[in-house]
Design an enzyme around this catalytic site. Structure first.
Site, PDB file in Angstrom:
ATOM      1  N   ASP A   1       0.742  -1.034   0.024  1.00  0.00           N
ATOM      2  CA  ASP A   1      -0.064   0.058  -0.097  1.00  0.00           C
ATOM      3  C   ASP A   1       0.811   1.232  -0.219  1.00  0.00           C
ATOM      4  O   ASP A   1       0.698   2.180   0.946  1.00  0.00           O
ATOM      5  CB  ASP A   1      -0.994   0.098   1.224  1.00  0.00           C
ATOM      6  CG  ASP A   1      -1.939   1.262   1.071  1.00  0.00           C
ATOM      7  OD1 ASP A   1      -2.199   1.748   0.141  1.00  0.00           O
ATOM      8  OD2 ASP A   1      -2.728   1.247   2.253  1.00  0.00           O
TER       9      ASP A   1
ATOM     10  N   ASN B   1       1.667   6.565   4.064  1.00  0.00           N
ATOM     11  CA  ASN B   1       2.504   5.417   4.834  1.00  0.00           C
ATOM     12  C   ASN B   1       3.938   5.276   4.647  1.00  0.00           C
ATOM     13  O   ASN B   1       4.545   4.339   5.001  1.00  0.00           O
ATOM     14  CB  ASN B   1       1.850   4.041   3.923  1.00  0.00           C
ATOM     15  CG  ASN B   1       0.493   3.764   4.321  1.00  0.00           C
ATOM     16  OD1 ASN B   1      -0.271   4.375   5.157  1.00  0.00           O
ATOM     17  ND2 ASN B   1      -0.175   3.269   3.260  1.00  0.00           N
TER      18      ASN B   1
ATOM     19  N   ASP C   1       1.755   1.194   8.273  1.00  0.00           N
ATOM     20  CA  ASP C   1       0.606   0.250   7.686  1.00  0.00           C
ATOM     21  C   ASP C   1       0.951  -0.723   6.630  1.00  0.00           C
ATOM     22  O   ASP C   1       0.663  -0.642   5.429  1.00  0.00           O
ATOM     23  CB  ASP C   1      -0.427   1.370   7.106  1.00  0.00           C
ATOM     24  CG  ASP C   1      -0.954   2.229   7.849  1.00  0.00           C
ATOM     25  OD1 ASP C   1      -0.924   1.873   9.337  1.00  0.00           O
ATOM     26  OD2 ASP C   1      -1.731   3.333   7.847  1.00  0.00           O
TER      27      ASP C   1
END
Length: 243
Positions: free
Chosen positions: A167, A172, A185
């Protein structure tokens, strides 16, 4: 990263987590409906993520793995009760990639964003707990024969040979004045094909900067020689099919 001071009853979490929360001040920093995230301001800063039982195990295992390479926050504790998972991790200094400082310097942001992804993809894969990310993505399409036919028409065979974030978006990555501090994350990470992360890197720059003008800077910084045009097309189609 927006934070709002909140009251938090530490008796609602498992005792091993509770130990780290004594005499702390709490701030809600949630950015997803799927999980509650609380910044724990105490002797040592930490983030406590709470989500439904079983949903944070993968993030725990990937964070543990990548923290050994010093590219992810150290995990203090991971516990579950009858309903929820609880993941407590250190708070690294800095701000995520959507902070005003970075968004106002888009050329530099796109460049370091590419460099840090290349760094992640250069890490050794030995010991990674999840080894077949492309197969996992394709499994979501097992009942969609027409969709799989679209992928077979692309002249590319996915290669799961690098550690991917899963992701790779601006929220992040944590930086301190553009200096890398850590990836967060990591619940979609594992050993996968680099073009999966590259697609999301392009997507997030377009989304957060409101333009695709910085795509080439990102790709140049990552390294054009490592990018296969058909590979990027393959994962662009795969991600769209999975959405």
């Amino acid at each position: 990263m927006k934070m709002t001071e909140v009251s938090f009853d530490i008796e609602t979490v498992p005792s091993t987590i509770r130990y780290y929360l004594k005499n702390a001040t709490f701030y809600d920093s949630s950015c997803s409906d799927n999980a509650k995230t609380v910044f724990v301001k105490g002797a040592d800063g930490a983030f406590l993520k709470i989500s439904k039982k079983g949903s944070l195990e993968r993030e725990y295992r990937m964070s543990n793995f990548l923290s050994t390479h010093k590219v992810a926050p150290k995990v203090f504790a991971y516990e579950s009760d009858l309903e929820n998972d609880y993941l407590l991790s250190e708070a690294v200094s800095g701000e995520d990639g959507t902070s005003e400082l970075y968004i106002e310097n888009p050329n530099k942001l796109a460049s370091v964003f590419g460099e840090y992804l290349s760094m992640l993809h250069s890490l050794p894969t030995e010991g990674c707990p999840y080894k077949n990310r492309t197969a996992e993505e394709l499994n979501e399409l097992t009942n969609k024969e027409a969709s799989l036919n679209i992928l077979t028409e692309i002249n590319y065979s996915a290669i799961d040979d690098v550690i991917i974030h899963g992701d790779y978006c601006l929220p992040n990555i944590i930086m301190d004045n553009f200096s890398f501090k850590g990836f967060i994350d990591l619940g979609y990470g594992g050993i996968g094909d680099r073009h999966y992360d590259i697609y999301w890197g392009i997507w997030t720059l377009n989304y957060n900067l409101k333009t695709d003008n910085y795509k080439d800077i990102f790709l140049d910084a990552y390294g054009r020689s490592k990018i296969d045009r058909d590979g990027l097309t393959y994962f662009t189609q795969l991600i769209k099919l999975c959405d």
